[in-house]
Design a protein around this motif. Sequence first.
Motif, mmCIF file in Angstrom:
data_model
loop_
_atom_site.group_PDB
_atom_site.id
_atom_site.type_symbol
_atom_site.label_atom_id
_atom_site.label_comp_id
_atom_site.label_asym_id
_atom_site.label_seq_id
_atom_site.Cartn_x
_atom_site.Cartn_y
_atom_site.Cartn_z
ATOM 1 N N GLU A 24 -22.527 19.590 -27.434
ATOM 2 C CA GLU A 24 -22.719 18.976 -28.349
ATOM 3 C C GLU A 24 -24.862 18.961 -27.841
ATOM 4 O OE1 GLU A 24 -23.835 14.344 -26.606
ATOM 5 O OE2 GLU A 24 -22.652 15.757 -25.498
ATOM 6 N N PHE A 34 -23.039 11.469 -31.474
ATOM 7 C CA PHE A 34 -22.394 12.509 -31.260
ATOM 8 C C PHE A 34 -23.227 13.782 -32.411
ATOM 9 C CE2 PHE A 34 -20.112 16.642 -30.403
ATOM 10 C CZ PHE A 34 -20.064 16.563 -29.063
ATOM 11 N N GLU A 88 -17.484 13.774 -31.971
ATOM 12 C CA GLU A 88 -17.444 13.817 -30.966
ATOM 13 C C GLU A 88 -15.509 14.060 -31.320
ATOM 14 O OE1 GLU A 88 -17.345 9.615 -32.577
ATOM 15 O OE2 GLU A 88 -17.383 11.554 -33.486
#
Length: 302
Positions: A24, A34, A88
């Motif tokens: 991330e 995300f 994500e």
Amino acid sequence: MVSTVIGEIRPRLVEGAISGEHAESANLRHSDNFLSVHDLWMHERYRQLLTEFLPSFVYASEEADPQIIGDDPDPDLCVLVDPLDTSELAVRALHGYTHVMVYSRALRRPIAAVVGDIFHHLQLYLAARDHTGRDQAFVITTDGILHPLRLKGSAALSESLVTNYLMKPAERFLPLAEQTGLIQALSRPSPDGSKRGRLGVDFGSIGLCHVAAGFTDAMIEFAKGFAIWDLAPGHYILTAAGGTVLDLQGDPIPLDCGFGTLADIAKAMGHRQKFIAAADMPLARDIVDVLTKAGAGSAEAR
């Protein structure tokens, strides 16, 4: 090009999913979304590969401000890219999609779009304008078999599979759960007594592609709205397959993205569109009616 990028990114995503390293990254452009290092890598990779096909174009990626590539200071073509949609889930090797659409500013419409499915056998959903000016849509499997997409109509709403991007609990799921009129319509029994209506989850442009292929009957978005890179490629593919996309008032959403100038493109990137995408107009109208009645009922209650 899209197949190449999929082939390059899939092993990276699978490795990260198995190791638990989701990579991330801080998202400076969209703080509530995300973002992974894979999104950024794909953004750069597409920019590099596109220059091998197009000498000049406007590169309008989700991950950066629009920029002109090449020597032409005012190129006709604008390439809209969402490098990695549903990031994500992609970093967990569950679902991952990639969107590329080529838009002619002179024609004020798309002329080609590809939505790639990174993890599934049905890999490429595409539409393109041919030499006669006709738009055609196809799906291509990982082994290269091409299937034309041409819708032949839909089921009744009570027998339809309707999808929605409902993953975010407060922003998406709760507004869907409050659509009691839609839920009741999907729960009505068929003449034989069976209850065939279904609600499903889907993601971005791929959701409209699934309607185009006849795998689902409709997709709705009435909460936050889709950004242009999530809606436009699938919108074009569904339209080419014979489907329809309406706003919540029941008016057709045009394929013209309003990409007149660089400033117009940047403005369009900030707009969100609520919509109903369906296999045909009767089903789309039925969904509009259900949502409109629900909205009127809520207004009366207030």
